[in-house]
Scaffold this active site. Structure first.
Site, PDB file in Angstrom:
ATOM      1  N   LEU A 114      21.755   1.586   4.083  1.00  0.00           N
ATOM      2  CA  LEU A 114      22.834   0.611   4.207  1.00  0.00           C
ATOM      3  C   LEU A 114      23.862   1.033   5.253  1.00  0.00           C
ATOM      4  O   LEU A 114      24.153   2.217   5.417  1.00  0.00           O
ATOM      5  CB  LEU A 114      23.524   0.424   2.850  1.00  0.00           C
ATOM      6  CG  LEU A 114      22.610  -0.004   1.692  1.00  0.00           C
ATOM      7  CD1 LEU A 114      23.417  -0.162   0.402  1.00  0.00           C
ATOM      8  CD2 LEU A 114      21.852  -1.288   2.007  1.00  0.00           C
ATOM      9  N   GLU A 160      27.503  -0.812   7.674  1.00  0.00           N
ATOM     10  CA  GLU A 160      28.642  -1.738   7.532  1.00  0.00           C
ATOM     11  C   GLU A 160      28.203  -3.205   7.496  1.00  0.00           C
ATOM     12  O   GLU A 160      28.872  -4.040   6.904  1.00  0.00           O
ATOM     13  CB  GLU A 160      29.648  -1.521   8.669  1.00  0.00           C
ATOM     14  CG  GLU A 160      30.507  -0.285   8.471  1.00  0.00           C
ATOM     15  CD  GLU A 160      31.206  -0.249   7.112  1.00  0.00           C
ATOM     16  OE1 GLU A 160      31.834  -1.249   6.747  1.00  0.00           O
ATOM     17  OE2 GLU A 160      31.092   0.766   6.411  1.00  0.00           O
ATOM     18  N   GLY A 161      27.083  -3.513   8.154  1.00  0.00           N
ATOM     19  CA  GLY A 161      26.568  -4.893   8.123  1.00  0.00           C
ATOM     20  C   GLY A 161      26.200  -5.291   6.698  1.00  0.00           C
ATOM     21  O   GLY A 161      26.558  -6.378   6.216  1.00  0.00           O
ATOM     22  N   HIS A 162      25.502  -4.386   5.989  1.00  0.00           N
ATOM     23  CA  HIS A 162      25.155  -4.659   4.582  1.00  0.00           C
ATOM     24  C   HIS A 162      26.417  -4.751   3.724  1.00  0.00           C
ATOM     25  O   HIS A 162      26.510  -5.582   2.829  1.00  0.00           O
ATOM     26  CB  HIS A 162      24.264  -3.542   4.017  1.00  0.00           C
ATOM     27  CG  HIS A 162      22.913  -3.425   4.650  1.00  0.00           C
ATOM     28  ND1 HIS A 162      22.561  -2.357   5.443  1.00  0.00           N
ATOM     29  CD2 HIS A 162      21.831  -4.227   4.600  1.00  0.00           C
ATOM     30  CE1 HIS A 162      21.307  -2.504   5.843  1.00  0.00           C
ATOM     31  NE2 HIS A 162      20.844  -3.635   5.357  1.00  0.00           N
ATOM     32  N   GLY A 216      21.836 -12.014   6.345  1.00  0.00           N
ATOM     33  CA  GLY A 216      22.541 -11.878   7.619  1.00  0.00           C
ATOM     34  C   GLY A 216      21.940 -12.768   8.701  1.00  0.00           C
ATOM     35  O   GLY A 216      20.715 -12.952   8.769  1.00  0.00           O
ATOM     36  N   GLN A 252      14.225 -14.916  10.150  1.00  0.00           N
ATOM     37  CA  GLN A 252      14.049 -14.627   8.720  1.00  0.00           C
ATOM     38  C   GLN A 252      14.872 -15.610   7.878  1.00  0.00           C
ATOM     39  O   GLN A 252      14.392 -16.148   6.875  1.00  0.00           O
ATOM     40  CB  GLN A 252      14.488 -13.190   8.443  1.00  0.00           C
ATOM     41  CG  GLN A 252      14.646 -12.857   6.969  1.00  0.00           C
ATOM     42  CD  GLN A 252      14.843 -11.379   6.733  1.00  0.00           C
ATOM     43  OE1 GLN A 252      13.886 -10.615   6.824  1.00  0.00           O
ATOM     44  NE2 GLN A 252      16.048 -10.953   6.418  1.00  0.00           N
ATOM     45  N   VAL A 261      27.282  -8.497  12.017  1.00  0.00           N
ATOM     46  CA  VAL A 261      28.347  -7.494  12.175  1.00  0.00           C
ATOM     47  C   VAL A 261      27.951  -6.593  13.348  1.00  0.00           C
ATOM     48  O   VAL A 261      26.809  -6.135  13.438  1.00  0.00           O
ATOM     49  CB  VAL A 261      28.525  -6.671  10.885  1.00  0.00           C
ATOM     50  CG1 VAL A 261      29.648  -5.650  11.049  1.00  0.00           C
ATOM     51  CG2 VAL A 261      28.821  -7.603   9.713  1.00  0.00           C
ATOM     52  N   SER A 263      19.658  -0.949  10.686  1.00  0.00           N
ATOM     53  CA  SER A 263      19.192   0.374  10.247  1.00  0.00           C
ATOM     54  C   SER A 263      18.371   1.028  11.358  1.00  0.00           C
ATOM     55  O   SER A 263      18.343   2.251  11.491  1.00  0.00           O
ATOM     56  CB  SER A 263      18.344   0.249   8.983  1.00  0.00           C
ATOM     57  OG  SER A 263      19.073  -0.431   7.996  1.00  0.00           O
ATOM     58  N   ARG A 264      17.689   0.210  12.166  1.00  0.00           N
ATOM     59  CA  ARG A 264      16.823   0.759  13.225  1.00  0.00           C
ATOM     60  C   ARG A 264      17.627   1.348  14.389  1.00  0.00           C
ATOM     61  O   ARG A 264      17.050   2.071  15.209  1.00  0.00           O
ATOM     62  CB  ARG A 264      15.854  -0.318  13.727  1.00  0.00           C
ATOM     63  CG  ARG A 264      14.756  -0.643  12.716  1.00  0.00           C
ATOM     64  CD  ARG A 264      13.666  -1.504  13.306  1.00  0.00           C
ATOM     65  NE  ARG A 264      12.490  -1.568  12.436  1.00  0.00           N
ATOM     66  CZ  ARG A 264      12.234  -2.564  11.598  1.00  0.00           C
ATOM     67  NH1 ARG A 264      13.059  -3.585  11.500  1.00  0.00           N
ATOM     68  NH2 ARG A 264      11.136  -2.540  10.840  1.00  0.00           N
TER      69      ARG A 264
HETATM   70  O1  PAF Z   1      16.144  -8.117   6.093  1.00  0.00           O
HETATM   71  C1  PAF Z   1      15.617  -7.248   5.347  1.00  0.00           C
HETATM   72  O2  PAF Z   1      16.153  -6.172   5.106  1.00  0.00           O
HETATM   73  C2  PAF Z   1      14.265  -7.543   4.721  1.00  0.00           C
HETATM   74  O3  PAF Z   1      13.458  -8.293   5.571  1.00  0.00           O
HETATM   75  C3  PAF Z   1      14.364  -8.220   3.329  1.00  0.00           C
HETATM   76  C4  PAF Z   1      15.031  -9.578   3.411  1.00  0.00           C
HETATM   77  C5  PAF Z   1      15.154  -7.328   2.384  1.00  0.00           C
HETATM   78  C6  PAF Z   1      12.975  -8.418   2.734  1.00  0.00           C
HETATM   79  O4  PAF Z   1      12.305  -7.202   2.590  1.00  0.00           O
END
Ligand code: PAF
Length: 281
Positions: free
Chosen positions: A33, A35-37, A147, A153, A176, A186-187
């Protein structure tokens, strides 16, 4: 804050919450996780009585040769950030809990999954839609916050919820960014210091596209080519795609119309970054 690892325990916890007529907000994540999360969690916190996050590195959304094994993980750090954001429960199942022996079902959202990221990651959105459908069935959230950085997605999840009449409201949350504009991900942790510096070109190219539109340029090809040229000027940038698309159908546009989104995926070394922006407000 409680951590639940088993589907049946999670379902019992949900039954207990529902028996009190309380509502649930879910933020699905793959952990590590940032700051975006945290921003997604703050948003979700205000939308329901209970805030649950899932932390699950979903194996079926990774293709062969992708970064499943080295995807960054740090549960202790995640717990701290979640507790600070007043998360009540983390659902952290094992792959065996989510996909037990004999598992054979998946959710395919057709059409909008074939372009953009779907072109180079043909099984990715099947994995995302399947795991989100399962999380929605297990956790029964009233709202789920996603997000806007993961633009395709979000469109896929919205389509699935609509098509399958799922009882969850999908709430988008703005991307963010770091101070220099790089979208939080995260990447980003994979980037070398040089790659991290050069990766700021993504935000600059999106802004440049928006400025060209504001200055009167409506031709998508011209704007796209200007963004591509800027990205190519950054050492090490390898473009997967840069497209200007309709925000709902995700179809490429010839003429830029209000609401048009520029979406892109670019590799720096082995790290593939995505970003997007509404360029025509
Ligand atoms: O955006 C993500 O972190 C993933 O694609 C999700 C939505 C948690 C599904 O595994």
């Amino acid at each position: 804050m409680i951590i639940i690892n088993e589907v049946k325990v999670m379902k019992a916890h949900v039954r207990m919450i529902k028996s009190k007529k309380q509502t649930i907000a879910l933020v699905p994540t793959m952990g590590y996780l940032h700051e975006g999360h945290v921003s997604l969690m703050h948003k979700a916190r205000n939308l329901a009585d209970h805030l649950i996050i899932s932390i699950f590195v979903n194996p079926i959304q990774f293709g062969v040769g992708e970064d499943l094994d080295k995807y960054p993980r740090d549960l202790e750090h995640d717990k701290k950030l979640a507790a600070q954001a007043r998360v009540e429960c983390i659902f952290h199942p094992t792959p065996e809990q989510m996909y037990p022996a004999g598992y054979a079902t998946s959710v395919d959202v057709e059409g909008i999954t074939s372009g953009l990221c779907g072109a180079s990651r043909p099984t990715h959105f099947r994995g995302v839609a399947t795991v989100c459908a399962k999380l929605f069935n297990i956790i029964e959230p009233d709202v789920a916050v996603f997000g806007e950085k993961d633009f395709q997605q979000l469109a896929v999840i919205r389509r699935m919820v609509e098509d399958l009449n799922l009882n969850v409201q999908i709430v988008p949350h703005h991307t963010v960014r770091e101070e220099d504009g790089l979208a939080m991900s995260s990447r980003n942790a994979y980037l070398s210091p040089e790659e991290r510096t050069h990766a700021t070109v993504l935000y600059r190219s999106l802004q440049h596209a928006r400025e060209l539109y504001k200055a009167g340029q409506k031709d998508a090809r011209t704007v796209r080519e200007a963004a591509v040229a800027l990205i190519r000027s950054a050492p090490g940038a390898v473009i997967d795609y840069v497209e200007i698309v309709d925000p709902v159908t995700l179809q490429p546009l010839g003429t830029i119309v209000p609401g048009a989104v520029m979406a892109l995926a670019v590799k720096f070394g082995r790290t593939r970054l995505i970003d997007n922006m509404v360029i025509a407000g």
